[in-house]
Design an enzyme around this catalytic site. Structure first.
Site, PDB file in Angstrom:
ATOM      1  N   ASP A 198       0.871  -1.172   0.000  1.00 35.83           N
ATOM      2  CA  ASP A 198       0.000   0.000   0.000  1.00 35.83           C
ATOM      3  C   ASP A 198       0.910   1.225   0.000  1.00 35.83           C
ATOM      4  O   ASP A 198       1.511   1.567   1.022  1.00 35.83           O
ATOM      5  CB  ASP A 198      -0.892  -0.031   1.242  1.00 35.83           C
ATOM      6  CG  ASP A 198      -1.685   1.256   1.450  1.00 35.83           C
ATOM      7  OD1 ASP A 198      -1.499   2.215   0.672  1.00 35.83           O
ATOM      8  OD2 ASP A 198      -2.478   1.305   2.408  1.00 35.83           O
ATOM      9  N   LYS A 224      -3.125  12.249  -3.285  1.00 31.90           N
ATOM     10  CA  LYS A 224      -2.148  12.558  -2.239  1.00 31.90           C
ATOM     11  C   LYS A 224      -0.833  13.080  -2.826  1.00 31.90           C
ATOM     12  O   LYS A 224       0.057  13.494  -2.082  1.00 31.90           O
ATOM     13  CB  LYS A 224      -1.885  11.329  -1.372  1.00 31.90           C
ATOM     14  CG  LYS A 224      -3.119  10.848  -0.591  1.00 31.90           C
ATOM     15  CD  LYS A 224      -2.797   9.648   0.266  1.00 31.90           C
ATOM     16  CE  LYS A 224      -4.060   8.996   0.840  1.00 31.90           C
ATOM     17  NZ  LYS A 224      -4.761   9.836   1.810  1.00 31.90           N
ATOM     18  N   CYS A 362      -8.347   6.225  10.481  1.00 28.46           N
ATOM     19  CA  CYS A 362      -8.656   4.928   9.873  1.00 28.46           C
ATOM     20  C   CYS A 362      -7.570   3.906  10.206  1.00 28.46           C
ATOM     21  O   CYS A 362      -7.184   3.083   9.368  1.00 28.46           O
ATOM     22  CB  CYS A 362      -8.830   5.048   8.359  1.00 28.46           C
ATOM     23  SG  CYS A 362     -10.278   5.993   7.872  1.00 28.46           S
TER      24      CYS A 362
END
Length: 404
Positions: A198, A224, A362
C-alpha cells in the site's frame, strides 16, 4: 534547495484565509493541495478533447485515448514498471487493494494464511478480513513496538508455506513510519507468498521502483501527490495480473461476448471496465510531471527539515507526546496533549486557520495499541514552511491553555 515561495505560488489555495486567518494546511496525509498546472489541465481536457476513449474512430476520441495512454506511460516510467500494461488505472488505493483481495478469493482455501501489519489503514485490513471470511483462510498480524515500528523477528516467525500473500503499507498514514518493505518482500518470496504494498502515503514523498522492490502489487492514490481525487494506480506483475480474474464486468474489459460465453480483453483492459475517470487519469500524469520537475530529492530534503524542526518545537511543549518515534520516518507527526482530547485541540486551532487531522486516522488498531482515542496529526508537504510550523506550535499552546 527549493525556492519555497515560488513553489507556494503554484498552489492558489495557499492564498486563502480560513476563519479570517491565513490558511496553514497540515492535512497533506489526507489529501495534498493542487498546483495551478493540474487545475488548468483538468479544464483543458474538458474544453478541448472531452470524449470517451478506446471506442471511437473520431478525432476527439483518438486524442483523448492518446492522452490517457501517454499518462499510463508516465506512471510506468515513474514507478519503473516493466510494461505499461502492468499499470492499471483505478479510483484510488482502496479500489486497488480490493481488486487484488477479490482476485485472491479464487486461490485461497481453509488453512491458508494472509499476513497484514499492525500499522495498516482500514482499507488494507477490512478487504483481507472479508477475504478470509469468504475462503476460510486465517489473518495473521505483524506486531509493532512502542516506537511504532514493526517487529521483524516476529514477522519472520509468521511466514510459512501457508502464507499466500503479505500486504503492508510502505509508510504508515497514522505515524509516518517507513516500513522495511524490501526486506519484507524478499522474506515473503522465500516462502512463495505474493506481496502487495500500500503506497498511498509513500508516493507523495518518494519514487517507488517496483522492479527494484520486486513487489507483486503496488497500489496508490493520485490525490495525495498533487493529482485529482478519484484517481489511483494498481501496479501488478504481468504473471499475477494474468492469473487474477476480472474484478468487474462490463464494457471495455471484454474480448468477445455471447450469451453462451464471454472472453476477456488483454491487460490492462481486463481490469478497467466501463468509462474511466478519463480527465483524472490524464491529469494524474500532469501531477507526476509537476512533482518530478520539483524533484523528489528536493522534496525529501525539504520535508525532512520540516519534520525535524516540528519535532523539536512540539517536543518542547509540556505534556505533549509524539507517537511513532522512529529514525525511519516521513513528514508526519501524530501527537496528543496530556489530559486533553485531540478533537478539542483540532477544533480550536482550526479557528486559527490551521488544518490538521484528528481522530484514529482509519487506523484504530494503532490507537488501541497505545490505548488512546486518537491523535492530532500534522502532515507536512514540500510547500509548507517553518513559519507555518511556528504558527502551529503557538496555536497548540493557546489551545492547551484554554482547555487546561
Amino acid at each position: 534547495m527549493l525556492d519555497i515561495q515560488k513553489i507556494r505560488a503554484d498552489f492558489p489555495i495557499l492564498n486563502e484565509k480560513v476563519n479570517g486567518k491565513p490558511l496553514v494546511y497540515f492535512d497533506n496525509g489526507a489529501t495534498s493541495q493542487k498546483p495551478q498546472v493540474v487545475i488548468d489541465a483538468i479544464a483543458k481536457y474538458y474544453q478541448e478533447i472531452n470524449a470517451n476513449i478506446h471506442r471511437g474512430v473520431h478525432t476527439l476520441s483518438q486524442l483523448a485515448t492518446d492522452a490517457y495512454e501517454i499518462a499510463r506511460g508516465k506512471v510506468q516510467n515513474h514507478i519503473n514498471a516493466k510494461h505499461a500494461y502492468e499499470v492499471l488505472f483505478t479510483s484510488g488505493t482502496t479500489f486497488g487493494i480490493n481488486l487484488v483481495a477479490n482476485g485472491f478469493a479464487s486461490f485461497l482455501k481453509p488453512g491458508d494464511e494472509v499476513v497484514v501489519s499492525s500499522l495498516e489503514h482500514h482499507s488494507n485490513i477490512v478487504p483481507w478480513q472479508m477475504l478470509c471470511e469468504k475462503t476460510g483462510a486465517t489473518l495473521k498480524v505483524i506486531p509493532m513496538d512502542e516506537n511504532g515500528e514493526l517487529i521483524m523477528s516476529e514477522y519472520d516467525k509468521l511466514l510459512s508455506e501457508k502464507t499466500k500473500i503479505v500486504t503492508v503499507n510502505h509508510i504508515s498514514n497514522a505515524l509516518g513510519i517507513i516500513n522495511p518493505v524490501k526486506y519484507m518482500i524478499d522474506k515473503a518470496h522465500e516462502v512463495g507468498a505474493a506481496v502487495l504494498i500500500d503506497g498511498a502515503q509513500a508516493v507523495p514523498h518518494l519514487k517507488p521502483d517496483v522492479q527494484e522492490l520486486d513487489c507483486d502489487f503496488y497500489a496508490f492514490s493520485g490525490h495525495k501527490m498533487c493529482g485529482p481525487t478519484g484517481t489511483g494506480i494498481l501496479y501488478g506483475k504481468e504473471a499475477w495480473l494474468n492469473k487474477l480474474p476480472p474484478y468487474q464486468g462490463g464494457g471495455e474489459m471484454i474480448k468477445e461476448v455471447t450469451f453462451e460465453k464471454t472472453t476477456y480483453a488483454e491487460l490492462p483492459h481486463k481490469f478497467e471496465a466501463g468509462t474511466p475517470h478519463i480527465a483524472g487519469g490524464i491529469v494524474l500524469g500532469t501531477a507526476i510531471d509537476y512533482m518530478n520537475e520539483v524533484g523528489f530529492e528536493n522534496i525529501q530534503k525539504q520535508e525532512l527539515e520540516l519534520l525535524n524542526y516540528a519535532t523539536e518545537q512540539l517536543s518542547a511543549i509540556e505534556g505533549l507526546r509524539i507517537y511513532g518515534n522512529s529514525k525511519n520516518k516521513t513528514s508526519v507527526i501524530s501527537f496528543n496533549i496530556e489530559g486533553i482530547h485531540p478533537y478539542d485541540i483540532g477544533t480550536i486551532i482550526d479557528k486559527l486557520g490551521i488544518a490538521v487531522r484528528t481522530g484514529h486516522h482509519c487506523a484504530q488498531p494503532i490507537m488501541n495499541f497505545f490505548e488512546i482515542p486518537g491523535t492530532i496529526r500534522a502532515s507536512f508537504s514540500f510547500y509548507n514552511t517553518k513559519e507555518e510550523i511556528d504558527a502551529l506550535v503557538e496555536a497548540v499552546k493557546k489551545a492547551q491553555l484554554m482547555l487546561s
